[in-house]
Scaffold this motif. Sequence first.
Motif, PDB file in Angstrom:
ATOM      1  N   ARG A  11       0.868  -1.181   0.000  1.00  0.00           N
ATOM      2  CA  ARG A  11       0.000   0.000   0.000  1.00  0.00           C
ATOM      3  C   ARG A  11       0.906   1.233   0.000  1.00  0.00           C
ATOM      4  O   ARG A  11       1.579   1.530   0.968  1.00  0.00           O
ATOM      5  N   THR A  12       0.914   1.939  -1.126  1.00  0.00           N
ATOM      6  CA  THR A  12       1.969   2.907  -1.407  1.00  0.00           C
ATOM      7  C   THR A  12       1.419   4.271  -1.774  1.00  0.00           C
ATOM      8  O   THR A  12       0.395   4.379  -2.457  1.00  0.00           O
ATOM      9  N   PHE A  13       2.111   5.304  -1.330  1.00  0.00           N
ATOM     10  CA  PHE A  13       1.894   6.648  -1.862  1.00  0.00           C
ATOM     11  C   PHE A  13       3.005   6.908  -2.864  1.00  0.00           C
ATOM     12  O   PHE A  13       4.176   7.021  -2.511  1.00  0.00           O
ATOM     13  N   MET A  85       1.291  18.013  -3.575  1.00  0.00           N
ATOM     14  CA  MET A  85       1.504  16.760  -2.859  1.00  0.00           C
ATOM     15  C   MET A  85       0.815  16.770  -1.505  1.00  0.00           C
ATOM     16  O   MET A  85       0.123  15.805  -1.139  1.00  0.00           O
ATOM     17  N   GLU A  86       0.974  17.840  -0.753  1.00  0.00           N
ATOM     18  CA  GLU A  86       0.354  17.911   0.567  1.00  0.00           C
ATOM     19  C   GLU A  86      -1.170  17.904   0.469  1.00  0.00           C
ATOM     20  O   GLU A  86      -1.849  17.291   1.294  1.00  0.00           O
ATOM     21  N   GLN A  87      -1.713  18.545  -0.562  1.00  0.00           N
ATOM     22  CA  GLN A  87      -3.167  18.552  -0.742  1.00  0.00           C
ATOM     23  C   GLN A  87      -3.681  17.159  -1.082  1.00  0.00           C
ATOM     24  O   GLN A  87      -4.734  16.730  -0.578  1.00  0.00           O
ATOM     25  N   ALA A  88      -2.935  16.429  -1.920  1.00  0.00           N
ATOM     26  CA  ALA A  88      -3.341  15.066  -2.278  1.00  0.00           C
ATOM     27  C   ALA A  88      -3.361  14.168  -1.052  1.00  0.00           C
ATOM     28  O   ALA A  88      -4.289  13.366  -0.859  1.00  0.00           O
ATOM     29  N   LEU A  89      -2.369  14.297  -0.181  1.00  0.00           N
ATOM     30  CA  LEU A  89      -2.323  13.490   1.042  1.00  0.00           C
ATOM     31  C   LEU A  89      -3.447  13.875   1.998  1.00  0.00           C
ATOM     32  O   LEU A  89      -4.110  13.004   2.587  1.00  0.00           O
ATOM     33  N   LEU A 146      10.007  14.080   2.480  1.00  0.00           N
ATOM     34  CA  LEU A 146      10.716  13.484   3.606  1.00  0.00           C
ATOM     35  C   LEU A 146      10.117  13.901   4.946  1.00  0.00           C
ATOM     36  O   LEU A 146      10.080  13.122   5.898  1.00  0.00           O
ATOM     37  N   GLN A 147       9.638  15.135   5.032  1.00  0.00           N
ATOM     38  CA  GLN A 147       9.202  15.710   6.303  1.00  0.00           C
ATOM     39  C   GLN A 147       7.694  15.671   6.511  1.00  0.00           C
ATOM     40  O   GLN A 147       7.207  16.083   7.569  1.00  0.00           O
ATOM     41  N   SER A 148       6.936  15.172   5.539  1.00  0.00           N
ATOM     42  CA  SER A 148       5.477  15.191   5.633  1.00  0.00           C
ATOM     43  C   SER A 148       4.978  14.394   6.849  1.00  0.00           C
ATOM     44  O   SER A 148       5.379  13.245   7.064  1.00  0.00           O
ATOM     45  N   LYS A 149       4.094  14.997   7.609  1.00  0.00           N
ATOM     46  CA  LYS A 149       3.528  14.319   8.780  1.00  0.00           C
ATOM     47  C   LYS A 149       2.690  13.113   8.374  1.00  0.00           C
ATOM     48  O   LYS A 149       2.527  12.163   9.148  1.00  0.00           O
ATOM     49  N   GLU A 155       8.313   3.640   5.345  1.00  0.00           N
ATOM     50  CA  GLU A 155       9.509   3.365   4.542  1.00  0.00           C
ATOM     51  C   GLU A 155       9.444   4.163   3.244  1.00  0.00           C
ATOM     52  O   GLU A 155       8.388   4.257   2.610  1.00  0.00           O
ATOM     53  N   LYS A 156      10.586   4.715   2.835  1.00  0.00           N
ATOM     54  CA  LYS A 156      10.594   5.603   1.667  1.00  0.00           C
ATOM     55  C   LYS A 156      11.668   5.198   0.667  1.00  0.00           C
ATOM     56  O   LYS A 156      12.750   4.757   1.042  1.00  0.00           O
ATOM     57  N   LEU A 157      11.328   5.381  -0.607  1.00  0.00           N
ATOM     58  CA  LEU A 157      12.267   5.156  -1.703  1.00  0.00           C
ATOM     59  C   LEU A 157      12.214   6.357  -2.637  1.00  0.00           C
ATOM     60  O   LEU A 157      11.146   6.731  -3.115  1.00  0.00           O
ATOM     61  N   ALA A 158      13.363   6.953  -2.903  1.00  0.00           N
ATOM     62  CA  ALA A 158      13.471   8.054  -3.869  1.00  0.00           C
ATOM     63  C   ALA A 158      14.262   7.560  -5.075  1.00  0.00           C
ATOM     64  O   ALA A 158      15.348   6.996  -4.926  1.00  0.00           O
TER      65      ALA A 158
END
Length: 272
Positions: A11-13, A85-89, A146-149, A155-158
């Motif tokens: 389940r991914t953003f 991005m923040e609005q989508a989340l 990286l800093q989004s609440k 876990e993150k992948l860039a």
Amino acid sequence: MSAKRMDLNRRTFLVLSGSSNPLGQSLALEFCRRLATGSLALILDEDQQQLRELESLLQNELKTDAVKVKTGRLDKTHSNGVQLMEQALQDYFEEGKQNSFERSIIVHNEGQAATHVLLEPQTDEDWKSYVQQQLYAPVALNQSWLQSKHLAKVEKLAVNVTSSLMIRPLVHAGLLCSCKRARDMYFRAMAAEEYRFGVHVLSFSPGLMASHQSQCDVNGNRITPADLIASKELLQLPRIQPRQATLKLINILEEISFVSGHDVDYYDTFVL
């Protein structure tokens, strides 16, 4: 740092920036096919028409509601990517989603920079505008990610889509080369700094694409890849189709494994 493999069926953003070229469209389709139910994919680009066409393609090809796809139009400077991005989340969690994401992936693709008019801006403002779009905006989007609440403890992948060619000095492409080299160093540093927080970084060079045809310089003169590339060895390498490059990247993530912070070139091995 140890080698890492990733099963993309989580389940991914997903954030994909720079979807207007053929590689970006292939990345969007193949990544979305593999994400688990409850995933959210945010596709960003400044070309509204391309975004509509890609959204329609994804709806037709995926044929499932497992992955929710949202598109966002970037402004000319790409500086509004953070807000999109923040609005989508925020919208995602306000819709009553109870389950947090298991992983987040951000892919910084080239968009039209890969096939754009070759340009060496002559004024300070032209230089600042170009660097803002190709360097500052991706870094700002990345830092906000990286800093989004909403993505805390996820876990993150860039993935930095780069080029083993375009980070070398080339005629008519000094500014693009400079921005790519700076971006590459930023992602290397990020890999070292963020590794302890579960962040992984891969810089991937997709090879000389079949879509990299003759281009125009700022004066309208036709320039072929052979005019830019001095190495005969590079010119003899096979041209790559977008889906080939995408599947190679996915294979590296899921099967071959990678070391965070390292660069991988499509031509390192022809094995898919």
